[in-house]
Design a protein around this motif. Structure first.
Motif, mmCIF file in Angstrom:
data_model
loop_
_atom_site.group_PDB
_atom_site.id
_atom_site.type_symbol
_atom_site.label_atom_id
_atom_site.label_comp_id
_atom_site.label_asym_id
_atom_site.label_seq_id
_atom_site.Cartn_x
_atom_site.Cartn_y
_atom_site.Cartn_z
ATOM 1 N N ASP A 31 0.863 -1.184 0.000
ATOM 2 C CA ASP A 31 0.000 0.000 0.000
ATOM 3 C C ASP A 31 0.898 1.232 0.000
ATOM 4 O O ASP A 31 1.470 1.599 1.028
ATOM 5 N N LYS A 32 1.035 1.853 -1.168
ATOM 6 C CA LYS A 32 1.941 2.998 -1.313
ATOM 7 C C LYS A 32 1.436 4.227 -0.569
ATOM 8 O O LYS A 32 2.229 5.039 -0.113
ATOM 9 N N ASP A 33 0.128 4.378 -0.424
ATOM 10 C CA ASP A 33 -0.423 5.535 0.282
ATOM 11 C C ASP A 33 -0.194 5.433 1.792
ATOM 12 O O ASP A 33 0.166 6.408 2.441
#
Length: 86
Positions: A31-33
């Motif tokens: 999950d890059k966010d």
């Protein structure tokens, strides 16, 4: 007094080490966010802003060293598979 301070310092070092861990598995989700990595066992690990997120892909085998801070597993080191196939 000096002995007491030494004993307290040793206790603090041991209790800090008890919160460190190591695990390995397959990456299930990145999950890059939220800057998190989830392994195939369902456990999530917090990444730092300096982590090269593009190098992490689902299905990749990974070894993670982490500390537990405020109830979160925070990655301190990781080992990715060798990209060199020679």
């Amino acid at each position: 007094m000096r002995t007491l301070i030494g004993a307290i310092a040793a206790t603090l070092l041991l209790s800090t080490a008890a919160f460190a861990g190591q695990t390995e598995g397959l990456i299930k989700k990145v999950d890059k966010d939220a800057l998190t990595l989830t392994l195939d066992d369902g456990k999530s690990y917090k990444l730092t802003a300096q982590t090269d997120l593009d190098a992490l892909t689902p299905g990749m085998d990974i070894v993670i060293a982490y500390d537990v801070n405020n109830g979160e597993n925070v990655v301190t080191d990781m080992q990715l598979p060798d990209s060199d196939t020679n």
